[in-house]
Motif scaffolding. Structure first.
Motif, PDB file in Angstrom:
ATOM      1  N   THR A 165      29.507  30.459  42.867  1.00 31.58           N
ATOM      2  CA  THR A 165      28.045  30.459  42.768  1.00 31.58           C
ATOM      3  C   THR A 165      27.355  31.040  43.994  1.00 31.58           C
ATOM      4  O   THR A 165      26.160  31.298  43.946  1.00 31.58           O
ATOM      5  N   GLU A 166      28.098  31.249  45.076  1.00 37.08           N
ATOM      6  CA  GLU A 166      27.442  31.800  46.270  1.00 37.08           C
ATOM      7  C   GLU A 166      28.059  33.144  46.679  1.00 37.08           C
ATOM      8  O   GLU A 166      27.374  34.170  46.670  1.00 37.08           O
ATOM      9  N   LEU A 167      29.331  33.158  47.039  1.00 42.05           N
ATOM     10  CA  LEU A 167      29.902  34.379  47.603  1.00 42.05           C
ATOM     11  C   LEU A 167      30.019  35.509  46.569  1.00 42.05           C
ATOM     12  O   LEU A 167      29.574  36.634  46.828  1.00 42.05           O
ATOM     13  N   VAL A 168      30.625  35.221  45.430  1.00 46.43           N
ATOM     14  CA  VAL A 168      30.817  36.293  44.435  1.00 46.43           C
ATOM     15  C   VAL A 168      29.467  36.871  43.980  1.00 46.43           C
ATOM     16  O   VAL A 168      29.295  38.103  43.968  1.00 46.43           O
ATOM     17  N   PRO A 169      28.480  36.039  43.635  1.00 42.71           N
ATOM     18  CA  PRO A 169      27.179  36.624  43.257  1.00 42.71           C
ATOM     19  C   PRO A 169      26.547  37.450  44.390  1.00 42.71           C
ATOM     20  O   PRO A 169      25.934  38.489  44.139  1.00 42.71           O
ATOM     21  N   TYR A 170      26.724  36.973  45.621  1.00 43.19           N
ATOM     22  CA  TYR A 170      26.187  37.726  46.754  1.00 43.19           C
ATOM     23  C   TYR A 170      26.820  39.116  46.827  1.00 43.19           C
ATOM     24  O   TYR A 170      26.132  40.138  46.958  1.00 43.19           O
ATOM     25  N   ILE A 171      28.142  39.133  46.738  1.00 44.63           N
ATOM     26  CA  ILE A 171      28.865  40.419  46.808  1.00 44.63           C
ATOM     27  C   ILE A 171      28.456  41.317  45.637  1.00 44.63           C
ATOM     28  O   ILE A 171      28.227  42.518  45.806  1.00 44.63           O
ATOM     29  N   GLU A 172      28.336  40.732  44.478  1.00 46.13           N
ATOM     30  CA  GLU A 172      28.043  41.556  43.289  1.00 46.13           C
ATOM     31  C   GLU A 172      26.590  42.045  43.265  1.00 46.13           C
ATOM     32  O   GLU A 172      26.286  43.043  42.626  1.00 46.13           O
ATOM     33  N   ARG A 173      25.720  41.354  43.964  1.00 46.16           N
ATOM     34  CA  ARG A 173      24.350  41.856  44.115  1.00 46.16           C
ATOM     35  C   ARG A 173      24.261  42.958  45.151  1.00 46.16           C
ATOM     36  O   ARG A 173      23.513  43.911  45.004  1.00 46.16           O
ATOM     37  N   ARG A 174      24.993  42.780  46.216  1.00 49.98           N
ATOM     38  CA  ARG A 174      24.781  43.628  47.373  1.00 49.98           C
ATOM     39  C   ARG A 174      25.628  44.901  47.376  1.00 49.98           C
ATOM     40  O   ARG A 174      25.255  45.908  47.987  1.00 49.98           O
ATOM     41  N   TYR A 175      26.794  44.846  46.739  1.00 52.90           N
ATOM     42  CA  TYR A 175      27.710  45.986  46.783  1.00 52.90           C
ATOM     43  C   TYR A 175      27.899  46.570  45.387  1.00 52.90           C
ATOM     44  O   TYR A 175      27.715  45.887  44.385  1.00 52.90           O
ATOM     45  N   ARG A 176      28.293  47.832  45.361  1.00 53.72           N
ATOM     46  CA  ARG A 176      28.488  48.531  44.093  1.00 53.72           C
ATOM     47  C   ARG A 176      29.891  48.218  43.584  1.00 53.72           C
ATOM     48  O   ARG A 176      30.842  48.975  43.755  1.00 53.72           O
ATOM     49  N   VAL A 177      29.983  47.038  42.960  1.00 52.09           N
ATOM     50  CA  VAL A 177      31.285  46.555  42.511  1.00 52.09           C
ATOM     51  C   VAL A 177      31.246  46.211  41.029  1.00 52.09           C
ATOM     52  O   VAL A 177      30.191  45.915  40.474  1.00 52.09           O
ATOM     53  N   SER A 178      32.423  46.257  40.428  1.00 49.20           N
ATOM     54  CA  SER A 178      32.562  45.836  39.038  1.00 49.20           C
ATOM     55  C   SER A 178      32.790  44.326  39.003  1.00 49.20           C
ATOM     56  O   SER A 178      32.827  43.671  40.045  1.00 49.20           O
ATOM     57  N   THR A 179      32.953  43.800  37.819  1.00 50.09           N
ATOM     58  CA  THR A 179      33.262  42.368  37.716  1.00 50.09           C
ATOM     59  C   THR A 179      34.773  42.118  37.717  1.00 50.09           C
ATOM     60  O   THR A 179      35.224  41.020  37.430  1.00 50.09           O
ATOM     61  N   GLU A 180      35.542  43.169  38.013  1.00 46.26           N
ATOM     62  CA  GLU A 180      36.993  42.982  38.127  1.00 46.26           C
ATOM     63  C   GLU A 180      37.292  42.408  39.514  1.00 46.26           C
ATOM     64  O   GLU A 180      37.052  43.040  40.534  1.00 46.26           O
ATOM     65  N   ARG A 181      37.806  41.198  39.527  1.00 47.33           N
ATOM     66  CA  ARG A 181      38.004  40.475  40.788  1.00 47.33           C
ATOM     67  C   ARG A 181      39.446  40.005  40.890  1.00 47.33           C
ATOM     68  O   ARG A 181      39.979  39.419  39.942  1.00 47.33           O
ATOM     69  N   ILE A 182      40.046  40.255  42.058  1.00 47.56           N
ATOM     70  CA  ILE A 182      41.419  39.820  42.332  1.00 47.56           C
ATOM     71  C   ILE A 182      41.362  38.750  43.413  1.00 47.56           C
ATOM     72  O   ILE A 182      40.674  38.926  44.425  1.00 47.56           O
ATOM     73  N   LEU A 183      42.089  37.672  43.222  1.00 46.94           N
ATOM     74  CA  LEU A 183      42.188  36.639  44.257  1.00 46.94           C
ATOM     75  C   LEU A 183      43.582  36.702  44.876  1.00 46.94           C
ATOM     76  O   LEU A 183      44.585  36.699  44.157  1.00 46.94           O
TER      77      LEU A 183
END
Lengths: 280, 280
Positions: free
Chosen positions: A139-157
């Motif tokens: 709810t904090e880091l991923v939404p921040y990254i996805e708002r601020r950077y030109r990224v897809s919703t493909e996420r690797i942990l």
């Protein structure tokens, strides 16, 4: 508590004086996490083609992500995703998350004293905060990254040791949070076989999604029964996931005979990331 | 011609806005080479402990050293030389040398048309400049680095493909120029088995010194006889060096069944560098 009121405190790090393709490989940002009630730093690596393209890039999230680990894993990704090593994987943004309280954030159950067969392995002032830390990511880091950077919703942990335990627990509790999991020599010895016990409870929900999963295991036989059992339980967990998966080809595991718990990460990144983000 | 009249043209690249341990991992400098009669750029990576210590660091020189290769190899070194991977190797400065004219600088004999068993493999406008390029390293670049940075005289040369051919030729012509050689899938097919032919001429001088040498070979059997012969001749060269060495333990070779000419570099760096610069 779950409001994602993130405050950008800083945006500095490796500033670039060069142009385009040679520009900043990493920056450091600091966020105030409402959920964790603390400032969290993260390092962000942008791939060579980030500037000068309109593409969306996948994101690799790295636990235990201090600056040295960020640079090391960025090196693997930069090599594999450029002509250096024949463009074997896609370019990706990397978000590395340094620890503030490792045992608190990365373990999934409260365990003031961690034992195995009546032997005390460690004690912790704080543990069992994996859900909170996952909420911070979700709810904090991923939404921040996805708002601020030109990224897809493909996420690797990517997680190693306790980070691998955290990644495996995330796979059980919230499998759709990431599309790929690189789980490196996870602490399967945690809390009397926590992972396999939880798997029995959660397997129906895990198997409704089909993230790509790559497990790696190290040779810890020099640690005796502790090392052997950690591997046995970890491999049992990986095998159970693979056997039950509707798409077993998406679940891989690999054992590194010549590497130990403390050294296996590098080959895990190399083999795992090209499997999780193969060139298209 | 051999005066080392170097002119510093630029000193910019990843500038840092952080402090001490998080400071600039790489910079780019440009030199005017009197020997090569051209401007040469090099990328320089400084290890985490460079600032804030009085230590002298070994230097790793990398041929074909574009920015992506620099970042990739720096990632390997940063991982292996910090707690990330249990401090398995010493921290080192890296000097990566991008190409201006690859076939000119990295090949040891003039070969306008390169053939193997009457089959034309390639043609080159310029070739055979390895001696000139080595003179540039010896009398211009290395002295420049050793004047300007806090480095020891321990120098490692890393070369792949034509760069491996160059490194192997340097071992024959001027073995004491470097204290360690990482020779990655060298182009042993060059000029009708050049390396082994030269070895017969030079072996007495090579064996008077005892640099550490790490050869890696890839599986190029998909290329048929060309790939198989390149490996056979390369391994013959490596084995001859090892057999004749006064200290055979310092000469290693390793074959990577699952990697090809274009992908083997990464595992070569990983295994080779920790062997060449092991933690003390």
């Amino acid at each position: 508590m779950y409001k994602s009121a993130l405050l950008l405190v800083l945006f500095v790090f490796w500033k670039t004086a060069g142009a385009s393709n040679e520009s900043s490989p990493a920056s450091k940002i600091s966020l105030h996490s409402t959920i964790l009630q603390e400032i969290r730093n993260v390092y962000i690596y942008l791939p060579p083609d980030y500037e000068g393209s309109d593409s969306l890039f996948p994101v690799i999230y790295v636990t235990d992500g201090d600056i040295h680990r960020l640079r090391a894993i960025a090196g693997v990704v930069e090599g594999l995703s450029t002509a250096t090593l024949e463009n074997q994987m896609r370019q990706a943004v990397i978000v590395a998350i340094p620890n503030t309280n490792r045992s608190r954030d990365l373990t999934p159950s409260v365990l003031p004293e961690w034992t195995f067969e009546n032997r005390k392995l460690d004690t912790f002032e704080q543990s069992g905060g994996a859900k909170q830390f996952r909420d911070f990511l979700k709810t904090e880091l991923v939404p921040y990254i996805e708002r601020r950077y030109r990224v897809s919703t493909e996420r690797i942990l990517v997680g190693e040791s306790f980070g691998g335990l955290f990644a495996a627990d995330t796979l059980l509790q919230q499998p759709d949070l990431f599309s790929g999991y690189l789980i490196i020599d996870p602490t399967a010895l945690w809390d009397d076989n926590y992972l396999n016990r939880q798997y029995e409870l959660k397997k129906e929900t895990v198997l409704t999604t089909s993230p790509r999963i790559y497990f790696t295991f190290a040779n810890n036989s020099h640690l005796g029964k502790i090392g052997l059992t950690n591997r046995k339980w970890g491999e049992r967990f990986a095998s159970a996931l693979k056997a039950a998966s509707s798409n077993p080809a998406r679940v891989s595991q690999r054992y590194f005979e010549d590497e130990t718990h403390g050294t296996v990460a590098f080959l895990a990144w190399y083999h795992g990331l090209r499997a999780l983000l193969p060139a298209e």
